[in-house]
Design an enzyme around this catalytic site. Sequence first.
Site, PDB file in Angstrom:
ATOM      1  N   CYS A 194      29.462   1.120  29.638  1.00 56.16           N
ATOM      2  CA  CYS A 194      30.137   2.430  29.637  1.00 56.16           C
ATOM      3  C   CYS A 194      29.377   3.462  28.793  1.00 56.16           C
ATOM      4  CB  CYS A 194      31.596   2.263  29.201  1.00 56.16           C
ATOM      5  SG  CYS A 194      32.595   3.685  29.651  1.00 56.16           S
ATOM      6  N   HIS A 254      33.417  -2.077  33.163  1.00 50.05           N
ATOM      7  CA  HIS A 254      33.772  -2.857  31.971  1.00 50.05           C
ATOM      8  C   HIS A 254      33.879  -4.344  32.294  1.00 50.05           C
ATOM      9  CE1 HIS A 254      34.479   0.216  28.855  1.00 50.05           C
ATOM     10  NE2 HIS A 254      34.650   1.010  29.911  1.00 50.05           N
ATOM     11  N   GLU A 257      33.643  -6.772  30.422  1.00 47.08           N
ATOM     12  CA  GLU A 257      34.345  -7.534  29.360  1.00 47.08           C
ATOM     13  C   GLU A 257      35.823  -7.691  29.663  1.00 47.08           C
ATOM     14  OE1 GLU A 257      33.477  -4.420  29.106  1.00 47.08           O
ATOM     15  OE2 GLU A 257      35.054  -3.299  28.066  1.00 47.08           O
TER      16      GLU A 257
END
Length: 236
Positions: free
Chosen positions: A108, A211, A213
């Site tokens: 990001c 993202h 994660e």
Amino acid sequence: MKRPLIGLTMDSGNKEGRYQLNRDYVASVEKAGGAVVAIPFGGDRGGISRVLDVLDGVLFIGGDDLDPSLYGEAWHEKAKPIDPRRQEFELALVAEVERRRMPAMGVCLGCQLMNVHRGGSLHQFLPEWVREPMIEHRKAERERPGHVVRIDVQTQVGRAIGKSQIEANTYHKQAVKRLGRGLRLVATAEDGVIEGFEDPELPLFAAVQWHPERLNERAEHLAVFRLLVEKASGGR
Ligand SMILES: [Mn+2]
């Protein structure tokens, strides 16, 4: 084998006097086989070199928006400025990481930072970029896929992901406009928004706009962190 030590940048969470680091980043790097230390931004850039001496790789995490004067523009009214101390620190950090050819991955804001460091530019507010089709990149559901991302499987990141098309979450209003020096396109949304790049000349200097994660239970997203950990172990 010893776990490679991965440094994670930190946000301020817009709270004066505090740092913030979302647990998903830590969990993802650990799940990928790395050990984690946090790198809080500070005023003392002289400490960067000493910190990097003990690390094997760095993950540049998400956050607010970079000062557009870095790429020759004025602030857009919808932009949310990053803490200027964080910006200054992380630009110095990424420069030293690159100089050392240390493995680095961006997510990001991290993606935008690595691009701007290389002289690239950003779209400050994607909804104003007229394109066909228009995809909404500001979706609130962080754990759910928001749009398809096409992956170039000939690239380092693409080989690690192992699929030419994946579903990614998306909650960004900014994105890479012009790629910086030496960067190769890795991932693109169906509206042409750049979702990932890498520098093929370095061991690992790569970033994604989504993202992973938050989707680390899926192999194709955990792969982003596995690649960082592998490179930090001196592998591949
Ligand atoms: Mn997106």
